[in-house]
Write a protein that holds these residues in place. Structure first.
Motif, short mmCIF file in Angstrom:
data_model
loop_
_atom_site.label_atom_id
_atom_site.label_comp_id
_atom_site.label_asym_id
_atom_site.label_seq_id
_atom_site.Cartn_x
_atom_site.Cartn_y
_atom_site.Cartn_z
N ARG A 55 0.83 -1.21 0.00
CA ARG A 55 0.00 0.00 0.00
C ARG A 55 0.86 1.26 0.00
O ARG A 55 0.50 2.26 -0.62
N LEU A 56 1.98 1.21 0.67
CA LEU A 56 2.90 2.35 0.62
C LEU A 56 3.45 2.51 -0.79
O LEU A 56 3.59 3.64 -1.29
N ARG A 57 3.76 1.41 -1.45
CA ARG A 57 4.26 1.48 -2.83
C ARG A 57 3.18 2.01 -3.76
O ARG A 57 3.46 2.83 -4.66
N ASP A 58 1.94 1.57 -3.55
CA ASP A 58 0.83 2.07 -4.38
C ASP A 58 0.64 3.57 -4.21
O ASP A 58 0.15 4.25 -5.12
N ALA A 59 1.01 4.09 -3.03
CA ALA A 59 0.88 5.52 -2.77
C ALA A 59 2.05 6.32 -3.34
O ALA A 59 2.10 7.54 -3.19
N GLY A 60 2.99 5.63 -3.98
CA GLY A 60 4.07 6.32 -4.67
C GLY A 60 5.39 6.39 -3.91
O GLY A 60 6.34 7.01 -4.40
N HIS A 61 5.47 5.76 -2.74
CA HIS A 61 6.70 5.80 -1.96
C HIS A 61 7.69 4.72 -2.43
O HIS A 61 7.29 3.66 -2.93
N ALA A 62 8.97 5.01 -2.26
CA ALA A 62 10.01 4.00 -2.46
C ALA A 62 10.18 3.28 -1.13
O ALA A 62 10.55 3.89 -0.12
N VAL A 63 9.88 1.98 -1.11
CA VAL A 63 9.78 1.26 0.16
C VAL A 63 10.82 0.15 0.24
O VAL A 63 10.98 -0.65 -0.68
N ARG A 64 11.52 0.13 1.37
CA ARG A 64 12.40 -0.99 1.73
C ARG A 64 11.84 -1.66 2.97
O ARG A 64 11.35 -0.98 3.87
#
Length: 248
Positions: A19-28
């Motif tokens: 969901r964070l990736r869907d919101a446009g964030h680069a996630v590790r």
């Protein structure tokens, strides 16, 4: 933003990361083995690779915990190691996922979570401490484990307000995008229910024929839960009820 999620492969993290990736964030997602898409290695229990994992993170969502092991080593000392390892020049927000009632229920794991909150509040970092209630599927696991053949014993009078883990993940995406609260905020489910009510609903859907027996449980912890210490006092609420969860 560049977001690091501790415990990204856990019950909540597994819903939060996409969901964070869907919101446009680069996630590790940080774990001891660094597995999965965007996985990086970092060990809260030892501090191994923490500084490398946290390098450049603008937001840290701290969901990692060790309720079945040594929470004082992972949740408390590990949170202190996390505070020491973050890139203070880059960090804009650190969101810690805690539990409603950690300040009121005398239970060892809750005491550790509350101590971790105090580490963060004293850190000088831009923090939000998000206390949530029990997840629906965690309630399922507890009730399944408590069942003894045709009998399902539960504590009499205990009150809880379980919440859907997917809704918690969605709410966390909003918290990440907002300003640090610098304090505790709460998020719970839509209904104040007794454990006996939950058990009867669970038995009707998952274990037909099981007989729910509400049993008095003595002690300070039980008294606190009966008095509503596990219920949120404010904050936003999820919409999905436990009955809807069971039907799904």
């Amino acid at each position: 933003m560049d977001v690091l999620v501790t415990g990204g492969t856990g019950r909540l993290g597994g819903h939060l990361v996409p969901r964070l990736r869907d919101a446009g964030h680069a996630v590790r997602q940080m774990s001891r083995r660094g597995t999965g898409p965007g996985g990086v290695r970092g060990d809260l229990a030892t501090g191994f690779d923490l500084r490398t994992a946290l390098a450049g993170a603008e937001v840290v969502v701290h969901t990692a915990s060790d309720p079945r092991g040594d929470p004082w080593q992972v949740d408390v000392a590990g949170t202190r190691r996390l505070v020491e390892a973050v890139d203070r020049d880059r960090l804009r927000h650190l969101v810690y996922v805690s539990i409603v009632g950690v300040d009121r229920i005398p239970f060892g794991y809750y005491r550790a979570k509350f101590a971790a909150e105090q580490v963060l509040l004293a850190s000088g970092l831009p923090v939000t401490l998000l206390r949530v209630t029990q997840f629906h599927d965690f309630v399922d696991e507890l009730l399944s484990a408590a069942r003894r053949g045709p009998v399902l014993p539960v504590p009499m009078g205990w009150r809880v307000q379980p919440v859907d883990v997917v809704e918690v993940a969605g709410h966390l995406v909003d918290v990440v995008a907002g300003p640090p609260a610098g304090a505790v905020v709460e998020y719970g489910g839509p209904e104040d229910l007794t454990v006996a009510e939950l058990a009867r609903a669970w038995a009707g859907a998952r274990a037909p024929g099981a007989h729910v027996v509400a049993t008095p449980v003595p002690g300070r912890m039980s008294s606190a839960v009966r008095d509503g210490a596990a219920l949120p006092g404010g904050g936003a609420r999820g919409r999905r009820s436990y009955a809807e969860h069971l039907r799904a």
